[in-house]
Motif scaffolding. Structure first.
Motif, short mmCIF file in Angstrom:
data_model
loop_
_atom_site.label_atom_id
_atom_site.label_comp_id
_atom_site.label_asym_id
_atom_site.label_seq_id
_atom_site.Cartn_x
_atom_site.Cartn_y
_atom_site.Cartn_z
N GLY A 289 0.82 -1.20 0.00
CA GLY A 289 0.00 0.00 0.00
C GLY A 289 0.86 1.25 0.00
N VAL A 290 0.28 2.32 -0.48
CA VAL A 290 0.97 3.61 -0.54
C VAL A 290 0.24 4.56 0.40
CG1 VAL A 290 1.68 5.53 -2.00
CG2 VAL A 290 1.67 3.19 -2.92
N PRO A 291 0.90 5.03 1.44
CA PRO A 291 0.22 5.88 2.43
C PRO A 291 -0.11 7.26 1.86
CG PRO A 291 2.57 5.80 2.88
CD PRO A 291 2.32 4.81 1.78
N GLY A 292 -1.04 7.91 2.52
CA GLY A 292 -1.29 9.31 2.21
C GLY A 292 -2.51 9.62 1.38
N SER A 293 -3.31 8.60 1.01
CA SER A 293 -4.44 8.87 0.12
C SER A 293 -5.46 9.81 0.76
CB SER A 293 -5.11 7.56 -0.31
OG SER A 293 -5.54 6.82 0.81
N ALA A 294 -5.72 9.65 2.07
CA ALA A 294 -6.68 10.52 2.74
C ALA A 294 -6.20 11.97 2.74
CB ALA A 294 -6.92 10.04 4.17
N ALA A 295 -4.92 12.16 3.05
CA ALA A 295 -4.36 13.51 3.07
C ALA A 295 -4.37 14.13 1.67
CB ALA A 295 -2.93 13.49 3.62
N ILE A 296 -4.09 13.31 0.64
CA ILE A 296 -4.11 13.82 -0.73
C ILE A 296 -5.51 14.25 -1.12
CG2 ILE A 296 -3.79 13.18 -3.15
CD1 ILE A 296 -1.47 11.36 -2.19
N ALA A 297 -6.51 13.42 -0.78
CA ALA A 297 -7.90 13.75 -1.09
C ALA A 297 -8.31 15.06 -0.41
CB ALA A 297 -8.82 12.62 -0.68
N GLU A 298 -7.94 15.20 0.88
CA GLU A 298 -8.27 16.43 1.60
C GLU A 298 -7.57 17.63 0.98
OE1 GLU A 298 -7.22 15.66 5.64
OE2 GLU A 298 -8.75 14.11 5.91
N GLY A 299 -6.33 17.42 0.55
CA GLY A 299 -5.60 18.51 -0.09
C GLY A 299 -6.22 18.94 -1.41
N LEU A 300 -6.73 17.98 -2.15
CA LEU A 300 -7.35 18.30 -3.43
C LEU A 300 -8.61 19.13 -3.25
CD1 LEU A 300 -6.91 14.83 -5.16
CD2 LEU A 300 -5.92 17.00 -5.96
N LEU A 301 -9.30 18.91 -2.13
CA LEU A 301 -10.58 19.59 -1.90
C LEU A 301 -10.45 20.82 -1.01
CD1 LEU A 301 -12.84 16.44 -1.41
CD2 LEU A 301 -12.51 17.79 -3.49
N ALA A 302 -9.25 21.09 -0.50
CA ALA A 302 -9.06 22.21 0.42
C ALA A 302 -9.38 23.56 -0.25
CB ALA A 302 -7.63 22.22 0.93
N GLU A 303 -10.12 24.40 0.46
CA GLU A 303 -10.45 25.72 -0.08
C GLU A 303 -9.22 26.61 -0.14
OE1 GLU A 303 -13.73 27.62 1.76
OE2 GLU A 303 -15.09 25.91 1.53
N ASP A 304 -8.32 26.45 0.83
CA ASP A 304 -7.12 27.28 0.88
C ASP A 304 -5.89 26.37 0.88
OD1 ASP A 304 -5.10 29.06 1.23
OD2 ASP A 304 -5.84 29.88 3.14
N PRO A 305 -5.32 26.07 -0.30
CA PRO A 305 -4.18 25.15 -0.37
C PRO A 305 -2.93 25.66 0.34
CG PRO A 305 -4.55 26.19 -2.48
CD PRO A 305 -5.72 26.54 -1.63
N SER A 306 -2.87 26.95 0.63
CA SER A 306 -1.69 27.50 1.32
C SER A 306 -1.58 27.00 2.75
CB SER A 306 -1.73 29.03 1.30
OG SER A 306 -2.79 29.52 2.10
N LYS A 307 -2.69 26.45 3.28
CA LYS A 307 -2.68 25.95 4.65
C LYS A 307 -2.32 24.47 4.75
CE LYS A 307 -6.09 29.31 6.31
NZ LYS A 307 -7.42 29.50 6.94
N LEU A 308 -2.07 23.82 3.61
CA LEU A 308 -1.71 22.40 3.62
C LEU A 308 -0.31 22.22 4.19
CD1 LEU A 308 -3.04 21.36 0.08
CD2 LEU A 308 -4.12 20.94 2.31
N THR A 309 -0.10 21.14 4.91
CA THR A 309 1.22 20.85 5.49
C THR A 309 1.78 19.51 5.03
OG1 THR A 309 0.16 19.88 7.45
CG2 THR A 309 0.73 22.22 7.55
#
Length: 254
Positions: A134-154
């Protein structure tokens, strides 16, 4: 380069490119990419056409100019593999070499498992033991794709894929549905059933793909190709990778 063509894959409109003449090869791109970014822009079409191949590359469902779907259950990897199989039927190709990068490698593996008679060889690029572990991070990637403000992604992967999706002007909602579903693991037992010749190509600085050598050892008829000093995002256009694939296919031409 001619315009994209489309066909109906079990009710879903799928776009593809079909160029060159000779022995057919099918290319399956990675997550958040498309046939142009993954294979035309990086020089693969030029390289393979010059080597005498007919090059057919799919825009996976939810990507590129293919139909956008928002039900994550429609992005199961075996379903996406059936899109490739139907494209082979549509193009009147009985057997072909098939190469997938990252998510495309997983799709190609399911195609090899479910329709082994349709592949002459397979190239799994940008994915090794990650196919099994498995490849980790799918949930974080999905949340990042839908984030209203991508500048707040970490999360680094979330940031990278959000930037990539924005650069390619992709449908981020469709991609989020895809990433939540398409990273299905394949058991080591099933990987060991893929008996056709396989080339596994992974960048030596790729921290997404998983181990190369362990994965090659599980496959009964595989060769490993390390792509020197390349990470997951840039290995796809590498000249060592291209030369290795052309050599692999040319030595197995019928």
């Amino acid at each position: 380069m001619t315009d994209l063509k489309t066909f109906n894959s079990d009710g879903i409109s799928i776009a593809y490119r079909d160029e060159g003449a000779g022995e057919p090869v099918f290319l399956v791109h990675g997550f958040a990419s498309n046939s142009f970014i993954n294979w035309v822009y990086t020089g693969w079409f030029e390289t393979l056409i010059a080597a005498g191949y007919r090059v057919i590359a799919i825009d996976n469902r939810g990507h590129g100019e293919s139909e956008k779907l928002y039900d994550q259950g429609l992005y199961e990897s075996p379903m996406m593999a059936e899109d490739v199989r139907r494209l082979m039927d549509h193009c009147s190709v009985e057997r072909a070499h098939v190469m997938g990068y990252s998510m495309g490698a997983r799709i190609t593996a399911f195609l090899a498992l479910n329709h082994p008679n349709r592949l002459k060889t397979a190239v799994f690029a940008g994915l090794g033991m990650g196919m099994i572990d498995g490849v980790p991070g799918s949930a974080a990637i999905a949340e990042g794709l839908l984030a209203e403000d991508p500048s707040k992604l970490t999360d680094p992967q979330a940031i990278a894929f959000r930037q990539f999706a924005d650069q390619t002007k992709s449908d981020r909602q469709a991609l989020a549905a895809c990433i939540r579903e398409s990273r299905a693991k394949i058991s080591a037992e099933d990987v060991a059933k893929i008996s056709l010749p396989v080339l596994v190509a992974i960048g030596t600085k790729d921290d997404v793909a998983g181990d190369l050598d362990r994965f090659v050892d599980i496959l009964p008829n595989a060769t490993g190709l390390p792509i020197p000093n390349r990470n997951h995002m840039v290995a796809v256009g590498d000249k060592v990778y291209k030369a290795g694939v052309v050599n692999f296919w040319s030595s197995r031409t019928e």
